[in-house]
Design a protein around this motif. Structure first.
Motif, mmCIF file in Angstrom:
data_model
loop_
_atom_site.group_PDB
_atom_site.id
_atom_site.type_symbol
_atom_site.label_atom_id
_atom_site.label_comp_id
_atom_site.label_asym_id
_atom_site.label_seq_id
_atom_site.Cartn_x
_atom_site.Cartn_y
_atom_site.Cartn_z
ATOM 1 N N VAL A 18 14.675 77.202 49.062
ATOM 2 C CA VAL A 18 16.083 77.537 48.874
ATOM 3 C C VAL A 18 16.394 78.872 49.527
ATOM 4 C CG1 VAL A 18 17.857 78.126 47.182
ATOM 5 C CG2 VAL A 18 16.343 76.171 46.774
ATOM 6 N N VAL A 19 15.522 79.865 49.318
ATOM 7 C CA VAL A 19 15.747 81.191 49.894
ATOM 8 C C VAL A 19 15.584 81.162 51.406
ATOM 9 C CG1 VAL A 19 14.771 83.505 50.048
ATOM 10 C CG2 VAL A 19 15.178 82.478 47.818
ATOM 11 N N ARG A 20 14.575 80.465 51.872
ATOM 12 C CA ARG A 20 14.315 80.420 53.314
ATOM 13 C C ARG A 20 15.486 79.792 54.059
ATOM 14 N NH1 ARG A 20 10.755 76.477 55.495
ATOM 15 N NH2 ARG A 20 9.722 76.385 53.475
ATOM 16 N N ALA A 21 16.188 78.890 53.407
ATOM 17 C CA ALA A 21 17.318 78.209 54.041
ATOM 18 C C ALA A 21 18.657 78.816 53.647
ATOM 19 C CB ALA A 21 17.295 76.734 53.652
ATOM 20 N N ALA A 22 18.612 80.025 53.048
ATOM 21 C CA ALA A 22 19.821 80.559 52.417
ATOM 22 C C ALA A 22 20.633 81.493 53.293
ATOM 23 C CB ALA A 22 19.447 81.270 51.121
ATOM 24 N N ALA A 23 20.463 81.456 54.609
ATOM 25 C CA ALA A 23 21.309 82.286 55.462
ATOM 26 C C ALA A 23 22.761 81.815 55.344
ATOM 27 C CB ALA A 23 20.853 82.196 56.910
ATOM 28 N N ARG A 24 23.640 82.754 55.015
ATOM 29 C CA ARG A 24 25.051 82.425 54.865
ATOM 30 C C ARG A 24 25.768 82.714 56.183
ATOM 31 N NH1 ARG A 24 26.484 85.538 49.176
ATOM 32 N NH2 ARG A 24 24.679 84.813 47.963
ATOM 33 N N GLU A 39 25.545 86.192 60.181
ATOM 34 C CA GLU A 39 24.600 85.553 59.271
ATOM 35 C C GLU A 39 24.164 86.564 58.218
ATOM 36 O OE1 GLU A 39 21.151 83.947 61.104
ATOM 37 O OE2 GLU A 39 22.254 82.675 62.523
ATOM 38 N N SER A 40 24.290 86.193 56.955
ATOM 39 C CA SER A 40 23.743 86.995 55.863
ATOM 40 C C SER A 40 22.402 86.390 55.486
ATOM 41 C CB SER A 40 24.687 86.992 54.667
ATOM 42 O OG SER A 40 24.117 87.689 53.588
ATOM 43 N N ARG A 41 21.324 87.172 55.625
ATOM 44 C CA ARG A 41 19.965 86.648 55.484
ATOM 45 C C ARG A 41 19.300 87.174 54.219
ATOM 46 N NH1 ARG A 41 18.391 87.822 61.841
ATOM 47 N NH2 ARG A 41 19.741 86.193 62.741
ATOM 48 N N ALA A 42 19.030 86.251 53.287
ATOM 49 C CA ALA A 42 18.392 86.643 52.035
ATOM 50 C C ALA A 42 17.009 87.232 52.280
ATOM 51 C CB ALA A 42 18.285 85.432 51.107
ATOM 52 N N ALA A 43 16.305 86.723 53.286
ATOM 53 C CA ALA A 43 14.962 87.219 53.580
ATOM 54 C C ALA A 43 14.969 88.659 54.078
ATOM 55 C CB ALA A 43 14.290 86.319 54.614
ATOM 56 N N GLU A 44 16.136 89.158 54.472
ATOM 57 C CA GLU A 44 16.265 90.546 54.918
ATOM 58 C C GLU A 44 17.114 91.355 53.941
ATOM 59 O OE1 GLU A 44 17.347 90.941 59.050
ATOM 60 O OE2 GLU A 44 16.287 89.087 59.587
ATOM 61 N N GLY A 45 17.007 91.008 52.661
ATOM 62 C CA GLY A 45 17.720 91.732 51.634
ATOM 63 C C GLY A 45 19.207 91.473 51.614
ATOM 64 N N ARG A 608 21.570 88.720 46.419
ATOM 65 C CA ARG A 608 21.343 88.608 47.859
ATOM 66 C C ARG A 608 19.884 88.803 48.252
ATOM 67 N NH1 ARG A 608 25.848 89.142 51.355
ATOM 68 N NH2 ARG A 608 27.824 89.142 50.250
ATOM 69 N N GLN A 609 19.090 89.404 47.392
ATOM 70 C CA GLN A 609 17.685 89.655 47.719
ATOM 71 C C GLN A 609 16.851 88.422 47.388
ATOM 72 O OE1 GLN A 609 16.274 93.438 46.140
ATOM 73 N NE2 GLN A 609 18.378 94.215 46.110
#
Length: 646
Positions: A18-24, A39-45, A608-609
């Motif tokens: 879910v997180v890996r695919a969670a770029a908004r 792109e808002s990237r959860a993997a980058e905080g 977001r993290q």
């Protein structure tokens, strides 16, 4: 195929996936040298990165860490960047200053550092023909009082000089330059929200101002100037947000009313649900039966464009094609180019497809009866049945139900593939994503049915959907176990979750509140400027209606709360401060109700993290497992959340 208890099904749709695919995906821009998007990237905080796709298909990230193109205007942001002639202008999240950057160079500040950290913020950026950055400026004072925040339209010159163009209204948005030096913008006054009554104003070069549309009982959204000098916008004077055109000296002309809302509430800046093509034709998006259509307006009426998608946003013209963010029941949001006159849809930014579509539950739009509120007697939901190609539930058993309550409360359920929903359906849960009355997409009367009734109408509807899905009226494929219904929601959805468990006991077996409101009076007294008078309409004027606030605040009625509850909260939430969550948790502890509480340091309104998104999702699943009595899939290694029991 295995047979396992509902809720315990093994699935590849883990919190990590879910997180890996969670770029908004955020705003989109089309320029002569390609397409840009955010792109808002959860993997980058949760950092928002700007991506450029050149004509040859090469993609490049513009902003390296720690740059973050995200504004805090209205706290929800949007419109934090724009592109002009190869130069990008953006607001950086860390200090909220305005910056400019060209590819290959470091960003340089355009505005001065404010006296108060992050005290001067910029949003809704657009570049004028003269090279100025036209934008909304939000200025805070040392007191931190929401009543002292000032919103203005300003123009920032290339040397950083700032000129104030519009000042006085409580709120402004969508500043745009028109023909012959004209300026247009939206404005609204407290206690109205922009979806209640926003005015569209045009100031001619001689200073003459005209209110084109909007005001008491009418909302205008998403205005923009067309190539022929006319002004396009959505207004809800017919009962839905429909598309209009205005020419200087005339009256607004209705271009399209499809019978449902064509636009949504203005929670963020920069939305776009129409685009003008190079030949003057308009491409529009509008909803029907729980899904979007994309169409081009022609003399004979709208011609729908065939695609596999069911949601469209950020429409931008690219010659005789439209570039937009699109998604569907089996596709996460992606950036696509749709030709208007035939040809295949081109995917510019594909969404990672990690799984076979057999794993995905397809939503069904259902309409179900509820209470009568001013003649509005039905509510809507997208219902997802349990889906797992490798597992089935025990014979004769019905699945548990997760009722999802969206925020806003003027938001709406979307039929776009969300792994956060499939996380539940692939484990054996049914999911009902409820568009309770007050939601957008069904017209003004449906939206206004919540006015003065928050904590009543929404509760009627989340209870009614359980009644419908556990009755013979529901299709067999959608029926669920009435003893195993749970409810979850964030923000305004968190309030409805808490209120449903408190004021409608016995309907739900458990619940989860993510940064939800427990004390309406505390929210009215301590929240940010944009929403500081929101509850005047949803509940009652504050403080005159203090008794009504107390009547509908779960924190004041904990004697009625006996349902297990999990609470998840960010420590730096300014929209719903953590004190709200902690008051509720203290009451649960004192009353001896089983509960769990996770406070995430550094998080604001919405997580977001990556680590926190995973912890809240897996923690909620673990909580339901302990309450409903099923085992967690051992291979995922989920650490059980601590449940405090009497």
């Amino acid at each position: 195929m295995q047979t396992l208890p509902y809720g315990s099904w093994p699935t590849p749709i883990t919190s990590e996936l879910v997180v890996r695919a969670a770029a908004r995906l955020g705003e989109v821009a089309v320029t002569s040298d390609g397409v840009w998007w955010a792109e808002s990237r959860a993997a980058e905080g949760g950092r928002t990165v700007l991506v450029h796709r050149a004509a040859d298909g090469t993609t490049t990230d513009l902003l390296p860490e720690p740059w973050n193109a995200r504004t805090r205007v209205h706290e929800y942001g949007g419109g934090s960047w724009t592109v002009d002639g190869g130069t990008v202008f953006f607001t950086d999240f860390a200090d909220q200053r305005l910056y400019r950057v060209v590819p290959g160079a470091d960003p340089e500040p355009l505005t001065a550092a404010p006296d108060i950290p992050s005290g001067v913020r910029f949003a809704d950026l657009a570049v004028t023909p003269g090279g100025q950055v036209l934008c909304v400026r939000e200025t805070h004072t040392a007191s931190g009082a929401s009543a002292e925040v000032v919103h203005e339209v300003v123009a920032v010159a290339p040397d950083g000089t700032v000129a104030v163009l519009v000042s006085g209204p409580d709120f402004v948005s969508d500043p745009r330059t028109g023909p012959d030096g004209a300026l247009s913008w939206l404005q609204w006054q407290h206690p109205d929200m922009p979806w209640d009554a926003a005015q569209l104003v045009v100031r001619a070069a001689d200073g003459t101002e005209t209110v084109v549309a909007g005001g008491h009982g009418e909302s205008v959204v998403q205005p923009s100037w067309a190539a022929d000098g006319s002004l396009l916008f959505f207004a809800d004077r017919t009962g839905v947000w429909a598309l209009y055109r205005w020419r200087p000296g005339g009256e607004p002309e209705l271009l399209l009313d499809p019978g449902g809302d064509m636009a949504g509430p203005q929670w963020v800046f920069g939305a776009s649900r129409y685009a003008e093509l190079a030949d003057g034709r308009l491409v529009v998006a509008y909803g029907r039966d729980g899904a979007d259509r994309l169409a081009v307006l022609e003399p004979g009426g709208p011609r729908e464009l065939p695609t596999r998608y069911a949601s469209f946003g950020q429409l931008r013209a690219d010659g005789t094609a439209v570039v937009c963010v699109a998604g569907g029941p089996t596709s996460k949001p992606e950036v696509v180019r749709v030709p208007v006159d035939g040809g295949d849809v081109e995917v510019l930014r594909p969404a990672p497809q990690d799984l076979d579509e057999a794993w995905f539950s397809r939503p069904e739009h259902v309409v179900f009866p509820s209470t009568d509120l001013d003649g509005v007697t039905e509510a809507h939901a997208l219902v997802y049945p349990p889906t797992n190609p490798e597992v089935t539930g025990p014979a004769g058993e019905l699945p548990p139900l997760v009722v999802v309550v969206h925020g806003g409360p003027t938001a709406a359920a979307s039929p776009v593939l969300t792994l956060g929903v499939q996380y539940w359906t692939s484990r054996g849960f049914a999911v009902a994503d409820v568009d309770y009355r007050g939601s957008t997409g069904y017209g003004r009367a449906y939206r206004d049915a919540l006015q003065g009734r928050w904590g009543i109408a929404d509760l009627d509807d989340v209870v009614a959907v359980v009644g419908y899905l556990t009755s013979d009226a529901a299709p067999d494929r959608l029926r669920v176990d009435p003893a195993r219904a749970v409810i979850r929601g964030g923000s305004a959805g968190g309030y409805t979750t808490l209120a449903a468990l408190t004021f409608r006991p016995g309907v739900f077996a458990a619940g989860a509140s993510h940064y939800g409101v427990a004390d309406l009076a505390a929210l009215a007294a301590d929240t940010h400027s944009f929403e500081s008078r929101y509850l005047d309409g949803l509940i009652a004027p504050w403080p005159a209606g203090e008794e009504v606030y107390a009547e509908r605040s779960p924190i004041h009625h904990v004697d009625s709360l006996a349902t297990p509850l999990a609470v998840f909260q960010g420590s730096e939430d300014r929209v719903v401060p953590p004190e709200q969550a902690e008051m509720m948790v203290a009451a649960l502890r004192d009353k001896g109700v089983p509960h769990a509480y996770l406070l995430f340091p550094g998080e604001q309104h919405g997580f977001r993290q990556a680590a926190n998104i995973r912890a809240s999702l897996d923690g909620e699943l673990s909580f339901y497992a302990q309450v409903l009595g099923f085992d967690l899939p051992a291979e995922e290694g989920i650490e059980p959340i601590e449940v405090v029991r009497p």
